[in-house]
Design a protein around this motif. Structure first.
Motif, mmCIF file in Angstrom:
data_model
loop_
_atom_site.group_PDB
_atom_site.id
_atom_site.type_symbol
_atom_site.label_atom_id
_atom_site.label_comp_id
_atom_site.label_asym_id
_atom_site.label_seq_id
_atom_site.Cartn_x
_atom_site.Cartn_y
_atom_site.Cartn_z
ATOM 1 N N PHE A 1 28.069 32.711 48.051
ATOM 2 C CA PHE A 1 28.434 34.046 48.556
ATOM 3 C C PHE A 1 29.851 34.081 49.123
ATOM 4 O O PHE A 1 30.396 35.159 49.374
ATOM 5 C CB PHE A 1 27.414 34.522 49.598
ATOM 6 N N LEU A 2 30.460 32.900 49.318
ATOM 7 C CA LEU A 2 31.851 32.823 49.772
ATOM 8 C C LEU A 2 32.818 32.570 48.617
ATOM 9 O O LEU A 2 34.031 32.639 48.807
ATOM 10 C CB LEU A 2 32.001 31.697 50.799
ATOM 11 N N LEU A 3 32.270 32.263 47.443
ATOM 12 C CA LEU A 3 33.101 31.975 46.280
ATOM 13 C C LEU A 3 33.312 33.191 45.391
ATOM 14 O O LEU A 3 34.445 33.561 45.080
ATOM 15 C CB LEU A 3 32.470 30.843 45.453
ATOM 16 N N ILE A 4 32.218 33.814 44.997
ATOM 17 C CA ILE A 4 32.289 34.845 43.952
ATOM 18 C C ILE A 4 32.647 36.231 44.494
ATOM 19 O O ILE A 4 33.658 36.815 44.093
ATOM 20 C CB ILE A 4 30.981 34.878 43.135
ATOM 21 N N PRO A 5 31.852 36.812 45.439
ATOM 22 C CA PRO A 5 32.154 38.187 45.878
ATOM 23 C C PRO A 5 33.549 38.405 46.464
ATOM 24 O O PRO A 5 34.190 39.406 46.137
ATOM 25 C CB PRO A 5 31.047 38.468 46.912
ATOM 26 N N PRO A 6 34.072 37.511 47.338
ATOM 27 C CA PRO A 6 35.373 37.810 47.962
ATOM 28 C C PRO A 6 36.529 37.954 46.981
ATOM 29 O O PRO A 6 37.483 38.681 47.262
ATOM 30 C CB PRO A 6 35.603 36.594 48.886
ATOM 31 N N LEU A 7 36.459 37.261 45.842
ATOM 32 C CA LEU A 7 37.534 37.386 44.850
ATOM 33 C C LEU A 7 37.192 38.431 43.791
ATOM 34 O O LEU A 7 38.065 39.171 43.335
ATOM 35 C CB LEU A 7 37.788 36.029 44.174
ATOM 36 N N TYR B 1 37.104 46.554 41.776
ATOM 37 C CA TYR B 1 37.464 47.880 42.289
ATOM 38 C C TYR B 1 38.903 48.237 41.941
ATOM 39 O O TYR B 1 39.220 49.393 41.661
ATOM 40 C CB TYR B 1 37.256 47.932 43.800
ATOM 41 N N GLY B 2 39.783 47.243 41.948
ATOM 42 C CA GLY B 2 41.184 47.501 41.621
ATOM 43 C C GLY B 2 41.382 47.977 40.199
ATOM 44 O O GLY B 2 42.204 48.855 39.922
ATOM 45 N N ASN C 1 42.637 40.740 48.468
ATOM 46 C CA ASN C 1 42.012 41.591 49.489
ATOM 47 C C ASN C 1 43.052 42.257 50.384
ATOM 48 O O ASN C 1 42.943 43.451 50.677
ATOM 49 C CB ASN C 1 41.029 40.764 50.335
ATOM 50 N N ILE C 2 44.071 41.509 50.797
ATOM 51 C CA ILE C 2 45.132 42.095 51.630
ATOM 52 C C ILE C 2 45.900 43.152 50.842
ATOM 53 O O ILE C 2 46.263 44.205 51.384
ATOM 54 C CB ILE C 2 46.074 40.995 52.155
ATOM 55 N N SER C 3 46.148 42.898 49.556
ATOM 56 C CA SER C 3 46.858 43.869 48.713
ATOM 57 C C SER C 3 46.092 45.182 48.626
ATOM 58 O O SER C 3 46.663 46.275 48.765
ATOM 59 C CB SER C 3 47.070 43.295 47.305
ATOM 60 N N ASN D 1 45.963 53.270 39.157
ATOM 61 C CA ASN D 1 47.226 53.979 38.942
ATOM 62 C C ASN D 1 48.260 53.611 40.006
ATOM 63 O O ASN D 1 49.456 53.492 39.704
ATOM 64 C CB ASN D 1 46.983 55.488 38.952
ATOM 65 N N ARG D 2 47.785 53.441 41.244
ATOM 66 C CA ARG D 2 48.700 53.065 42.321
ATOM 67 C C ARG D 2 49.264 51.661 42.089
ATOM 68 O O ARG D 2 50.456 51.415 42.297
ATOM 69 C CB ARG D 2 47.956 53.120 43.665
ATOM 70 N N ILE D 3 48.418 50.742 41.624
ATOM 71 C CA ILE D 3 48.863 49.374 41.333
ATOM 72 C C ILE D 3 49.882 49.384 40.198
ATOM 73 O O ILE D 3 50.927 48.724 40.270
ATOM 74 C CB ILE D 3 47.665 48.479 40.975
ATOM 75 N N LEU D 4 49.596 50.158 39.142
ATOM 76 C CA LEU D 4 50.513 50.241 38.005
ATOM 77 C C LEU D 4 51.852 50.850 38.425
ATOM 78 O O LEU D 4 52.914 50.422 37.963
ATOM 79 C CB LEU D 4 49.880 51.074 36.885
ATOM 80 N N TYR D 5 51.794 51.827 39.330
ATOM 81 C CA TYR D 5 53.030 52.439 39.839
ATOM 82 C C TYR D 5 53.861 51.416 40.615
ATOM 83 O O TYR D 5 55.080 51.320 40.434
ATOM 84 C CB TYR D 5 52.680 53.631 40.733
#
Length: 309
Positions: A277-283, A289-290, A40-42, A298-302
């Protein structure tokens, strides 16, 4: 004051059956929480640093990830401490704060999902008016709405709960839940205001759900007519739908069990239902989406490519 609770400490007894495996559970939970923080921070960092991602869809995704960090921080640190402690207790004030964080985060997530659905509706169904309807000012208003609405609602909930006189201090949960605290009230007559606010809250977020259904009815009808719109739908709406369905299923299980569930179920299963709801969605959400959104992928691959050099 006669109507102020004399209970100053709550006992969280939901953890009792897992104490034999607490070091194993502690290690796995710590690893899992670190993964939630990392992904999430990334994603938030990538969106903030890349000006090409300063678009409504990505800003809403950033808000989505920040809310995941907010909600999980209300649970995981305390749960990890409880696993290492001989007694699983929480102060009265700390319990109310945790209850506020947990469910304001859950409602904020649904609000953000509703705003994201509206954004996709404008982008696909009304593309010519998208930039005028989803201006920076409108986006700011929607983000503020998605955060302030649950904060205000649950501030009222917690305030009403803090006025109750309680006749118990044992919570059969891993964490504090406002409705469970209300059920400890000495007099049911005193909880009438809490029940009214609870039903108003349910109505507001059921309306959120109907709004999301309405947007997807229009999205589906539009995408059937155009191949380009179908591609856009698969790329940007499918992650949103997966996030939405996962979250709603997890919350319905938790709410239905909390209201009507049987205590005959194994404690471990009760715990899983309550923290699903604290286990599955947050990870899952930052991973979906990434990988699915082209600009972020593309940004991650770069970044990975530059890091290898």
């Amino acid at each position: 004051m006669d109507n102020v609770s004399t209970v100053r400490i709550f006992t969280l007894s939901g953890i009792n059956e897992t104490m034999n495996y607490r070091f194993t559970i502690f290690s796995l939970t710590l690893l899992y929480y670190c993964l939630i923080l990392f992904f999430n921070i990334s994603l938030v960092t990538i969106i903030i640093q890349d000006e090409n991602l300063h678009e409504p869809m990505y800003i809403l995704l950033c808000s989505f990830c920040i809310n995941a960090l907010y909600g999980t921080t209300g649970f995981y640190p305390k749960f990890l401490l409880d696993l290492l402690s001989s007694s699983q207790e929480i102060s009265y004030e700390g319990c109310l704060l945790q209850a506020f964080i947990m469910y304001s985060s859950a409602c904020c997530e649904l609000s953000v999902l509703a705003v994201m659905a509206y954004d996709r509706y404008l982008a696909i169904c009304r593309p010519l008016h998208y930039h005028s309807l989803m201006s920076k000012r409108r986006l700011s208003q929607l983000v503020c709405f998605s955060w302030l609405t649950p904060f205000c609602i649950f501030s009222v909930n917690v305030l009403l709960t803090s006025r109750l006189k309680l006749c118990g201090s044992n919570l059969q949960k891993l964490f504090c839940v406002n409705w469970i605290i209300v059920k400890l009230a000495c007099s049911e007559a005193d909880t009438f205001s809490n029940s009214v606010v609870a039903y108003v809250t349910i109505f507001i977020y059921v309306f959120h759900g109907f709004f999301i259904v309405w947007t997807y009815m229009h999205l589906t009808r539009t995408c059937v007519r155009s191949k380009d719109d179908r591609v856009k739908f698969m790329q940007t709406c499918v992650p949103h739908l997966i996030s939405l369905i996962t979250f709603i299923v997890a919350m319905i299980f938790d709410l239905m069990y909390m209201r009507f569930g049987s205590t005959d179920l194994p404690q471990s299963l009760q715990n899983f239902i309550s923290i699903e709801f604290l286990l599955i969605p947050p990870l899952m959400n930052p991973l979906i989406y990434g990988f699915k959104l082209t600009k972020i992928r593309n940004r991650i691959l770069y970044i990975v490519h530059v890091g290898r050099k």
